[in-house]
Write an enzyme that holds these catalytic residues in place. Structure first.
Site, mmCIF file in Angstrom:
data_model
loop_
_atom_site.group_PDB
_atom_site.id
_atom_site.type_symbol
_atom_site.label_atom_id
_atom_site.label_comp_id
_atom_site.label_asym_id
_atom_site.label_seq_id
_atom_site.Cartn_x
_atom_site.Cartn_y
_atom_site.Cartn_z
ATOM 1 N N GLU A 37 10.617 13.129 19.714
ATOM 2 C CA GLU A 37 12.036 13.406 19.541
ATOM 3 C C GLU A 37 12.224 13.857 18.095
ATOM 4 O O GLU A 37 11.776 13.166 17.171
ATOM 5 C CB GLU A 37 12.851 12.131 19.807
ATOM 6 C CG GLU A 37 14.332 12.418 19.704
ATOM 7 C CD GLU A 37 15.226 11.208 19.976
ATOM 8 O OE1 GLU A 37 14.698 10.147 20.393
ATOM 9 O OE2 GLU A 37 16.435 11.346 19.760
ATOM 10 N N ARG A 263 0.848 0.916 21.619
ATOM 11 C CA ARG A 263 1.197 1.652 20.415
ATOM 12 C C ARG A 263 0.459 1.069 19.225
ATOM 13 O O ARG A 263 0.033 -0.081 19.240
ATOM 14 C CB ARG A 263 2.707 1.684 20.198
ATOM 15 C CG ARG A 263 3.350 0.340 19.923
ATOM 16 C CD ARG A 263 4.867 0.403 20.098
ATOM 17 N NE ARG A 263 5.501 1.246 19.120
ATOM 18 C CZ ARG A 263 6.297 2.275 19.420
ATOM 19 N NH1 ARG A 263 6.542 2.584 20.667
ATOM 20 N NH2 ARG A 263 6.867 2.963 18.477
ATOM 21 N N LYS A 273 11.019 4.770 13.533
ATOM 22 C CA LYS A 273 11.652 5.889 12.828
ATOM 23 C C LYS A 273 13.008 5.487 12.250
ATOM 24 O O LYS A 273 13.399 5.976 11.205
ATOM 25 C CB LYS A 273 11.800 7.092 13.766
ATOM 26 C CG LYS A 273 10.487 7.839 13.933
ATOM 27 C CD LYS A 273 10.699 9.175 14.608
ATOM 28 C CE LYS A 273 10.816 8.987 16.093
ATOM 29 N NZ LYS A 273 10.817 10.267 16.823
#
Ligand code: ATP
Ligand code: MG
Length: 566
Positions: A37, A263, A273
């Site tokens: 994104e 992850r 983020k």
């Protein structure tokens, strides 16, 4: 795993793909994608996903798409789409012609939503966001059906078209999938698939005032691109039934399979983020590319190489359970790479003046130095030696403790590539007691670093000639956070409370050997005994600026050695 050996390890995703190829599941094709994104810069966790997706495609003669998952215009920006492309390329991967944007599919996605409505599988719901939440139920209680759930197909088609036409205010209505309000999986309780949002999009401008939700846009974007293996992180495991549900309801070009992996988490840093953006916005760091940031841009500026990062990503492997990797492993990978490639030079970070009393004033001689002992091809260079030199302040002690073998009054040491020198006198500031300079004598017979009479010294110091050396700024870094897991916050604190106040130390009067005059931003060196350093973009021809990429002390190798020794 021994730190010095690894072969591309089998992992469960490699096995799934191998099995799919064996059974010819996707006509032998492997198409993956990396779907960021564009709401921030890429971080080292993304690097894991990039290496995995592009790597699996390359290993299997397939391809990997770069797709911007740009369905949330409130947080997205072209600055991010540009930085992401730069970073993926820098890591060494190439998407060829396959650069895509989910926003390019907005019309197609809209049509898919219309198909769902026509099939009685989606409805326009007028509950407020709070009501939607309240109706959803909990893990232990089933949800309640929306009073709008049984609207007719005609009414839904009409309302959805009018949502798109901009007839209703933001947030007043949503389109929801009609699945099962009693499902034990909350994601299946009639999830919202479209919302009204009057925010201009960085690519589609104000063409749309309704935007698809991630859970709807993602599987369908994958299917449109005929992705075969849609690899994502573990938190989407519970979303997989929904991912499959949309693909079951609709006729799509491809039928991707979602596969989840753990992850990457790294010690002494944060990876979300949102938090990285906060660090940038609030000025806790100088920008997304601050060398202390765990971003690709930060690592690049710090002096990391793509090779080191790819090596790291391969070594950490791919698993199904979350864990945190020691940042010392990443540093170890960088040292291994730079050890092979970085030219050695001499630089003095905290200079102490040394006057060699018996050396002729005004004489400068050239000493030969090896550029890289690990690389015979790298050759040698000349470094100037003269009567006044600088050594590192902490390589001298007036009153040394027992284990200090470096320079001290009466003590003899070796200058790297030079002579033996012996300390004869210490000049101090009368008031403060600070050592201002040290006087020595040198032994001309020890040129090259050994004494003909066989006497030994216990230390070899790096140094530069005072006159010929250049001034430089050097930035030393420590972990950005002083807590191993800054996300694990104590009561009443936030992750910001664990920022390390000493994460940056700037030294402005360093002295570097003159061969560095031509160094350019991005060039990497080993400063002997001090670590690996990289020229910062802030450098000017008048004054070079270096970042310490990593020190020489390899804590990872130490840990690994202790483990093998039992
Ligand atoms: P954040 O939660 O920090 O906002 P994200 O997962 O939402 O990150 P995306 O831009 O959606 O960020 O991520 C793009 C891809 O990178 C996704 O496929 C995601 O699974 C993967 N990814 C993100 N963070 C990590 C991580 N720490 N380790 C491995 N892969 C990751
Ligand atoms: Mg995401």
């Amino acid at each position: 795993m021994s730190i010095n050996e690894y072969t591309p390890a089998p992992n469960f995703i490699r096995s799934i793909i191998a099995e799919d190829l064996r059974t010819n599941k996707n006509d032998g094709r492997v198409i993956t994608r990396f779907p960021p994104e564009p709401n921030g810069y890429l971080h080292i966790g993304h690097a894991k996903s990039i290496c995995l997706n592009f790597g699996l495609a390359a290993e299997n003669k397939g391809r990997c798409h770069l797709r911007f998952d740009d369905t949330n215009p409130t947080k997205e920006d072209v600055e991010y789409t540009e930085s992401i492309q730069r970073d993926v390329k820098w890591l060494g991967f190439d998407w060829g012609e396959h650069l895509y944007y989910a926003s390019d599919y907005f019309e197609q996605l809209y049509q898919y939503a219309v198909e769902l409505i026509k099939a009685g599988k989606a409805y326009v719901c007028d509950l407020t966001p709070d009501e939607v939440r309240a109706y959803r139920g909990t893990l232990t209680e089933p949800g309640k059906e929306s009073p709008y759930r049984n609207r007719s197909v005609e009414e839904n088609l009409d309302l959805f078209a009018r949502m798109r036409a901009g007839e209703f205010p933001d947030g007043s209505r949503v389109l929801r999938a009609k699945i099962d309000m009693a499902s034990p999986n909350l994601n299946m309780r009639d999830p919202v698939i479209y919302r009204i949002l009057r925010v201009p999009h960085h690519r589609t401008g104000d063409k749309w005032c309704i935007y698809p939700m991630y859970d709807f846009a993602h599987p369908l974007s994958d299917a449109i691109e005929e992705i075969t293996h849609s690899i994502c992180t573990l938190e989407f495991e519970d979303h997989r039934p929904l991912y499959d549900w949309f693909l079951d309801q609709l006729e799509t070009p491809g039928r991707p399979q979602q596969i989840e992996f753990a992850r990457l988490n790294l010690t002494y840093t944060v990876m979300s983020k949102r938090k990285l953006l906060q660090l940038v916005k609030e000025g806790h760091v100088t920008g997304w590319d601050d060398p202390r940031m765990p971003t690709i841009a930060g690592f690049r500026r710090r002096g990391y190489t793509p090779e080191a990062i790819r090596d790291f990503c391969e070594r950490i492997g791919v698993a199904k359970s979350n864990s945190t990797v020691d940042i010392a492993l990443l540093e170890h990978c960088l040292r291994e790479d730079l050890n092979k490639r970085a030219p050695r030079v001499m630089a003095v970070l905290r200079p102490l003046k040394v006057v060699i009393d018996n050396y002729p004033a005004g004489q400068v001689e050239e000493l030969e130095a090896v550029n890289n002992p690990e690389d015979p091809q790298a050759g040698t260079r000349k470094i100037p030696f003269s009567k006044v030199i600088y050594i590192e302040r902490d390589d001298f002690m007036e009153d040394p403790p027992k284990k200090f073998y470096r320079l001290a009054p009466g003590r003899e040491v070796r200058l790297r590539y030079g002579y033996f020198i012996k300390c004869t006198e210490v000049v101090k500031d009368e008031k403060t007691g600070e050592v201002l300079e040290v006087h020595c004598t040198y032994d001309p017979a020890t040129r090259g670093g050994s004494a003909p009479d066989g006497r030994k010294v216990k230390a070899t110091l790096h140094w530069v000639s005072a006159e010929e050396s250049l001034e430089a700024e050097v930035r030393l870094y420590d972990h950005l956070f002083n807590r191993e897991n800054p996300d694990d916050v104590e009561e009443g604190k936030t992750f910001l409370d664990y920022l390390n106040p000493n994460s940056l130390e700037v030294l402005t009067s360093c002295r570097i050997e003159p061969s560095l005059a031509t160094a350019r931003p991005g060039d990497k060196f080993q400063f002997e005994r001090l670590g690996y350093f990289c020229v910062d973009p802030d450098s000017t021809p008048e004054k070079l600026v270096f970042n310490r990429s990593v020190s020489l002390r390899d804590t990872w190798a130490k840990i690994a050695q202790q483990q093998t020794e039992g």
